[in-house]
Design a protein around this motif. Structure first.
Motif, PDB file in Angstrom:
ATOM      1  N   TYR A  84     -18.825   3.245   3.801  1.00 18.08           N
ATOM      2  CA  TYR A  84     -18.423   4.570   3.316  1.00 18.08           C
ATOM      3  C   TYR A  84     -19.455   5.086   2.324  1.00 18.08           C
ATOM      4  CZ  TYR A  84     -13.667   4.183   5.223  1.00 18.08           C
ATOM      5  OH  TYR A  84     -12.591   4.076   6.048  1.00 18.08           O
ATOM      6  N   ASN A 106     -16.608   0.031   5.261  1.00 16.21           N
ATOM      7  CA  ASN A 106     -15.682   0.675   6.185  1.00 16.21           C
ATOM      8  C   ASN A 106     -15.249  -0.379   7.193  1.00 16.21           C
ATOM      9  OD1 ASN A 106     -14.464   2.126   8.250  1.00 16.21           O
ATOM     10  ND2 ASN A 106     -15.899   3.822   8.136  1.00 16.21           N
ATOM     11  N   ASN A 133     -12.460   9.502  -2.784  1.00 18.14           N
ATOM     12  CA  ASN A 133     -12.312   9.723  -1.348  1.00 18.14           C
ATOM     13  C   ASN A 133     -12.451  11.221  -1.101  1.00 18.14           C
ATOM     14  OD1 ASN A 133     -11.463  10.103   1.274  1.00 18.14           O
ATOM     15  ND2 ASN A 133      -9.525   9.008   1.055  1.00 18.14           N
TER      16      ASN A 133
END
Length: 108
Positions: free
Chosen positions: A94, A87, A21
């Motif tokens: 993502y 997402n 992330n």
């Protein structure tokens, strides 16, 4: 960030997934989907829900994939497998990676 490596000579392969992330806030309940040609490959676990992905934390997953194509079939011996980190709040994922699978070695 999504990195995917293929390991193995076939017909049994492993997709090694590394997910990071790069944002500033944690995200949770993230669907990870494997999209593949069901006539060429078999994947036992084609959907994973990542419980939480903290900023900067590396998560690794391993997905087993088997080439089930026979030499005498008129299908290609290899194909592209797509890995998508979806997402939940957008139509755009993502991350996504398209992996060209190697041709499987024949087992005797």
């Amino acid at each position: 960030t999504l990195n995917v490596q293929v390991q193995g000579l076939g017909p049994f392969f492993k997709l090694k997934l590394d997910i990071i992330n790069n944002g500033d806030i944690p995200i949770s309940q993230i669907p990870l989907i494997i999209v593949y040609n069901h006539e060429i490959y078999k994947v036992i676990q084609s959907r994973i829900t990542i419980p939480i992905l903290l900023p900067g934390l590396l998560l690794s997953y391993s997905i087993d994939i088997e080439s089930i194509i026979e030499d005498n079939v008129s299908l290609p011996l290899t194909d592209i497998v797509r890995v998508l980190v979806l997402n939940n709040n957008s139509k755009l994922p993502y991350a996504s990676v398209a992996v060209t699978m190697p041709q499987s070695d024949v087992l005797d």
